[in-house]
Design a protein around this motif. Structure first.
Motif, PDB file in Angstrom:
ATOM      1  N   PHE A  20    -111.671  34.248  67.937  1.00  0.00           N
ATOM      2  CA  PHE A  20    -111.300  35.162  66.857  1.00  0.00           C
ATOM      3  C   PHE A  20    -110.306  34.504  65.902  1.00  0.00           C
ATOM      4  O   PHE A  20    -110.304  34.791  64.705  1.00  0.00           O
ATOM      5  CB  PHE A  20    -110.731  36.452  67.448  1.00  0.00           C
ATOM      6  N   LEU A  21    -109.477  33.628  66.419  1.00  0.00           N
ATOM      7  CA  LEU A  21    -108.586  32.835  65.572  1.00  0.00           C
ATOM      8  C   LEU A  21    -109.400  31.959  64.628  1.00  0.00           C
ATOM      9  O   LEU A  21    -109.145  31.934  63.411  1.00  0.00           O
ATOM     10  CB  LEU A  21    -107.671  31.970  66.443  1.00  0.00           C
ATOM     11  N   PHE A  22    -110.384  31.249  65.159  1.00  0.00           N
ATOM     12  CA  PHE A  22    -111.198  30.355  64.333  1.00  0.00           C
ATOM     13  C   PHE A  22    -112.015  31.135  63.299  1.00  0.00           C
ATOM     14  O   PHE A  22    -112.199  30.666  62.168  1.00  0.00           O
ATOM     15  CB  PHE A  22    -112.121  29.515  65.218  1.00  0.00           C
ATOM     16  N   MET A  23    -112.498  32.305  63.671  1.00  0.00           N
ATOM     17  CA  MET A  23    -113.228  33.125  62.707  1.00  0.00           C
ATOM     18  C   MET A  23    -112.328  33.564  61.563  1.00  0.00           C
ATOM     19  O   MET A  23    -112.721  33.531  60.398  1.00  0.00           O
ATOM     20  CB  MET A  23    -113.846  34.348  63.404  1.00  0.00           C
ATOM     21  N   ARG A  24    -111.122  33.964  61.898  1.00  0.00           N
ATOM     22  CA  ARG A  24    -110.169  34.394  60.866  1.00  0.00           C
ATOM     23  C   ARG A  24    -109.843  33.244  59.907  1.00  0.00           C
ATOM     24  O   ARG A  24    -109.642  33.462  58.711  1.00  0.00           O
ATOM     25  CB  ARG A  24    -108.890  34.905  61.522  1.00  0.00           C
ATOM     26  N   LEU A  89    -109.921  42.463  59.648  1.00  0.00           N
ATOM     27  CA  LEU A  89    -109.122  42.777  60.830  1.00  0.00           C
ATOM     28  C   LEU A  89    -108.420  41.541  61.366  1.00  0.00           C
ATOM     29  O   LEU A  89    -108.852  40.412  61.147  1.00  0.00           O
ATOM     30  CB  LEU A  89    -110.015  43.380  61.917  1.00  0.00           C
ATOM     31  N   SER A  90    -107.345  41.771  62.098  1.00  0.00           N
ATOM     32  CA  SER A  90    -106.592  40.677  62.712  1.00  0.00           C
ATOM     33  C   SER A  90    -107.296  40.202  63.970  1.00  0.00           C
ATOM     34  O   SER A  90    -108.147  40.904  64.550  1.00  0.00           O
ATOM     35  CB  SER A  90    -105.182  41.149  63.064  1.00  0.00           C
ATOM     36  N   ALA A  91    -106.933  39.016  64.431  1.00  0.00           N
ATOM     37  CA  ALA A  91    -107.488  38.484  65.679  1.00  0.00           C
ATOM     38  C   ALA A  91    -107.117  39.379  66.851  1.00  0.00           C
ATOM     39  O   ALA A  91    -107.907  39.545  67.788  1.00  0.00           O
ATOM     40  CB  ALA A  91    -106.984  37.065  65.909  1.00  0.00           C
ATOM     41  N   LEU A 240    -116.406  38.200  85.616  1.00  0.00           N
ATOM     42  CA  LEU A 240    -116.152  39.234  84.620  1.00  0.00           C
ATOM     43  C   LEU A 240    -114.656  39.462  84.384  1.00  0.00           C
ATOM     44  O   LEU A 240    -114.266  40.047  83.376  1.00  0.00           O
ATOM     45  CB  LEU A 240    -116.821  40.546  85.056  1.00  0.00           C
ATOM     46  N   THR A 241    -113.803  38.989  85.295  1.00  0.00           N
ATOM     47  CA  THR A 241    -112.362  39.164  85.097  1.00  0.00           C
ATOM     48  C   THR A 241    -111.877  38.456  83.835  1.00  0.00           C
ATOM     49  O   THR A 241    -110.779  38.737  83.357  1.00  0.00           O
ATOM     50  CB  THR A 241    -111.572  38.626  86.308  1.00  0.00           C
ATOM     51  N   VAL A 242    -112.689  37.568  83.285  1.00  0.00           N
ATOM     52  CA  VAL A 242    -112.319  36.934  82.014  1.00  0.00           C
ATOM     53  C   VAL A 242    -112.146  37.988  80.923  1.00  0.00           C
ATOM     54  O   VAL A 242    -111.374  37.795  79.978  1.00  0.00           O
ATOM     55  CB  VAL A 242    -113.374  35.882  81.607  1.00  0.00           C
ATOM     56  N   THR A 243    -112.834  39.125  81.064  1.00  0.00           N
ATOM     57  CA  THR A 243    -112.707  40.219  80.107  1.00  0.00           C
ATOM     58  C   THR A 243    -111.268  40.700  79.993  1.00  0.00           C
ATOM     59  O   THR A 243    -110.800  41.066  78.907  1.00  0.00           O
ATOM     60  CB  THR A 243    -113.602  41.401  80.535  1.00  0.00           C
ATOM     61  N   PHE A 244    -110.547  40.680  81.105  1.00  0.00           N
ATOM     62  CA  PHE A 244    -109.180  41.197  81.114  1.00  0.00           C
ATOM     63  C   PHE A 244    -108.162  40.161  80.642  1.00  0.00           C
ATOM     64  O   PHE A 244    -107.045  40.517  80.273  1.00  0.00           O
ATOM     65  CB  PHE A 244    -108.819  41.670  82.526  1.00  0.00           C
ATOM     66  N   LEU A 245    -108.541  38.900  80.649  1.00  0.00           N
ATOM     67  CA  LEU A 245    -107.622  37.839  80.244  1.00  0.00           C
ATOM     68  C   LEU A 245    -107.776  37.455  78.772  1.00  0.00           C
ATOM     69  O   LEU A 245    -106.806  37.049  78.129  1.00  0.00           O
ATOM     70  CB  LEU A 245    -107.864  36.594  81.113  1.00  0.00           C
ATOM     71  N   THR A 246    -108.991  37.590  78.236  1.00  0.00           N
ATOM     72  CA  THR A 246    -109.248  37.163  76.856  1.00  0.00           C
ATOM     73  C   THR A 246    -108.364  37.847  75.822  1.00  0.00           C
ATOM     74  O   THR A 246    -107.845  37.175  74.916  1.00  0.00           O
ATOM     75  CB  THR A 246    -110.736  37.373  76.517  1.00  0.00           C
ATOM     76  N   PRO A 247    -108.150  39.176  75.884  1.00  0.00           N
ATOM     77  CA  PRO A 247    -107.291  39.804  74.872  1.00  0.00           C
ATOM     78  C   PRO A 247    -105.876  39.237  74.839  1.00  0.00           C
ATOM     79  O   PRO A 247    -105.279  39.125  73.753  1.00  0.00           O
ATOM     80  CB  PRO A 247    -107.283  41.284  75.281  1.00  0.00           C
ATOM     81  N   ALA A 248    -105.330  38.875  75.995  1.00  0.00           N
ATOM     82  CA  ALA A 248    -103.973  38.319  76.018  1.00  0.00           C
ATOM     83  C   ALA A 248    -103.912  37.029  75.209  1.00  0.00           C
ATOM     84  O   ALA A 248    -102.976  36.809  74.416  1.00  0.00           O
ATOM     85  CB  ALA A 248    -103.535  38.064  77.460  1.00  0.00           C
ATOM     86  N   PHE A 249    -104.926  36.183  75.363  1.00  0.00           N
ATOM     87  CA  PHE A 249    -104.956  34.929  74.610  1.00  0.00           C
ATOM     88  C   PHE A 249    -105.266  35.180  73.136  1.00  0.00           C
ATOM     89  O   PHE A 249    -104.705  34.516  72.256  1.00  0.00           O
ATOM     90  CB  PHE A 249    -105.989  33.976  75.210  1.00  0.00           C
ATOM     91  N   GLY A 250    -106.159  36.118  72.850  1.00  0.00           N
ATOM     92  CA  GLY A 250    -106.468  36.429  71.462  1.00  0.00           C
ATOM     93  C   GLY A 250    -105.243  36.915  70.702  1.00  0.00           C
ATOM     94  O   GLY A 250    -104.998  36.506  69.558  1.00  0.00           O
ATOM     95  N   GLY A 254    -103.257  34.681  67.756  1.00  0.00           N
ATOM     96  CA  GLY A 254    -103.067  35.299  66.450  1.00  0.00           C
ATOM     97  C   GLY A 254    -101.607  35.321  66.027  1.00  0.00           C
ATOM     98  O   GLY A 254    -101.274  35.078  64.862  1.00  0.00           O
ATOM     99  N   ALA A 255    -100.736  35.598  66.997  1.00  0.00           N
ATOM    100  CA  ALA A 255     -99.302  35.633  66.692  1.00  0.00           C
ATOM    101  C   ALA A 255     -98.750  34.234  66.427  1.00  0.00           C
ATOM    102  O   ALA A 255     -97.950  34.032  65.499  1.00  0.00           O
ATOM    103  CB  ALA A 255     -98.551  36.290  67.847  1.00  0.00           C
ATOM    104  N   LEU A 256     -99.172  33.256  67.214  1.00  0.00           N
ATOM    105  CA  LEU A 256     -98.630  31.901  67.092  1.00  0.00           C
ATOM    106  C   LEU A 256     -99.109  31.178  65.836  1.00  0.00           C
ATOM    107  O   LEU A 256     -98.325  30.526  65.131  1.00  0.00           O
ATOM    108  CB  LEU A 256     -99.015  31.074  68.325  1.00  0.00           C
ATOM    109  N   PHE A 257    -100.398  31.280  65.531  1.00  0.00           N
ATOM    110  CA  PHE A 257    -100.981  30.453  64.480  1.00  0.00           C
ATOM    111  C   PHE A 257    -101.249  31.187  63.170  1.00  0.00           C
ATOM    112  O   PHE A 257    -101.392  30.554  62.123  1.00  0.00           O
ATOM    113  CB  PHE A 257    -102.285  29.820  64.983  1.00  0.00           C
ATOM    114  N   LEU A 258    -101.343  32.519  63.226  1.00  0.00           N
ATOM    115  CA  LEU A 258    -101.604  33.278  62.007  1.00  0.00           C
ATOM    116  C   LEU A 258    -100.439  34.193  61.628  1.00  0.00           C
ATOM    117  O   LEU A 258    -100.502  34.879  60.606  1.00  0.00           O
ATOM    118  CB  LEU A 258    -102.882  34.111  62.159  1.00  0.00           C
ATOM    119  N   GLY A 259     -99.411  34.196  62.452  1.00  0.00           N
ATOM    120  CA  GLY A 259     -98.254  35.040  62.162  1.00  0.00           C
ATOM    121  C   GLY A 259     -98.540  36.527  62.241  1.00  0.00           C
ATOM    122  O   GLY A 259     -97.867  37.333  61.575  1.00  0.00           O
TER     123      GLY A 259
END
Length: 296
Positions: A20-24, A89-91, A240-250, A254-259
């Motif tokens: 989502f960062l790369f798309m933004r 929308l934001s990442a 499927l537990t990756v579903t619960f971890l992906t939002p944390a990284f997204g 977004g906060a680190l690289f897009l402010g």
């Protein structure tokens, strides 16, 4: 789960959160259609190279119809809709909306099989809806022009993943790598008709093309390999537990690289959505038979 698979899981979540960062970064210059054509095209070429190295054949004659269905619902349409939404929308918001996909899969599965919705599943769906409403209701991006259409597009993209998961449960069995490889070529073909209607609004820079290649090769090609390796090693339910971890990284990227601003509503809304997803998918009080095919 051993240490190696735990690392694979975290890496996969970090990669898919980064999509989502790369798309933004890339969509303002390329537009949603050209961006996704580059994404699935580069992923297909990468997987072709891997397939040649591993001597894995792609049986198009026998499976072309299967690849088209999978490529449409699991890649071409949801990728395009998320890219369309990324213009507004934001990442952070995108990654949380993406996390609703397993809920849609469970709901569609219950409707398709006419098995009814359990109290646990119903509670999970209600929580997921509440979390999304909280997130988009308080986030400042919801006030931007076109935000309503963008939110709807992102939710439809998540529904597409649910349809893909339902289809995968009933489709004929095809080797996992071939599913990834064939569906990327199908997605590249299916995205072509959109190009005249969504021309590139700007001139891409080296950085934008780098983000685009990362989106295709890393977030689609390499991520697929890791994901299917996890399914092979630990099973679909654990993967499927990756579903619960992906939002944390997204949210983090977004906060680190897009402010992007991470407010209380971001954390609380994401938490409620993930709790709802955990209920629906059976990670809380017993497993559901949900086998999603995901690509972010």
């Amino acid at each position: 789960m051993n240490t190696t698979n735990l690392i694979r899981l975290l890496v996969l979540a970090a990669i898919w959160g980064g999509s989502f960062l790369f798309m933004r970064i890339a969509v303002p210059a390329l537009g949603p259609a050209l961006l996704i054509e580059y994404r699935v095209g580069s992923a297909a070429l990468f997987l072709l190279l891997v397939g040649l190295l591993l001597r894995k054949k792609l049986d198009l004659r026998a499976n072309w119809g299967h690849y088209l269905v999978l490529g449409f619902f699991n890649s071409a349409l949801p990728f395009f809709l998320f890219a369309f939404a990324a213009r507004t929308l934001s990442a952070s918001v995108l990654t949380v909306l993406n996390a609703t996909a397993p809920m849609w899969g469970a709901l569609l599965g219950a409707i398709w099989t006419r098995t009814g919705i359990s109290l646990r599943t119903g509670a999970g769906l209600a929580l997921g809806t509440l979390g999304v409403a909280l997130l988009v209701g308080f986030d400042h991006v919801s006030a931007r022009p076109g935000a309503g259409i963008a939110i709807a597009a992102a939710l439809v993209a998540a529904v597409c993943y649910g349809i893909a998961s339902l289809y995968a449960r009933t489709a004929k069995k095809v080797e996992a790598f071939s599913n990834a490889h064939g569906s990327m070529w199908a997605a590249a073909l299916l995205t072509l008709p959109l190009l005249p209607f969504f021309p590139a609004p700007g001139t891409p820079t080296v950085g934008i093309m780098g983000a685009t290649l990362a989106l295709g090769i890393v977030c689609s090609g390499i991520a697929y390999i890791i994901y299917f390796k996890l399914i092979e090693e630990i099973g679909t339910t654990s993967a499927l537990t990756v579903t619960f971890l992906t939002p944390a990284f997204g949210i983090l990227w977004g906060a680190l690289f897009l402010g992007e601003v991470v407010g209380w509503y971001t954390i609380v809304g994401a938490g409620i959505v993930l709790l709802g997803t955990a209920l629906v998918t059976g990670f809380i009080k017993g497993p559901n038979k949900l086998a999603p095919v995901t690509a972010r």
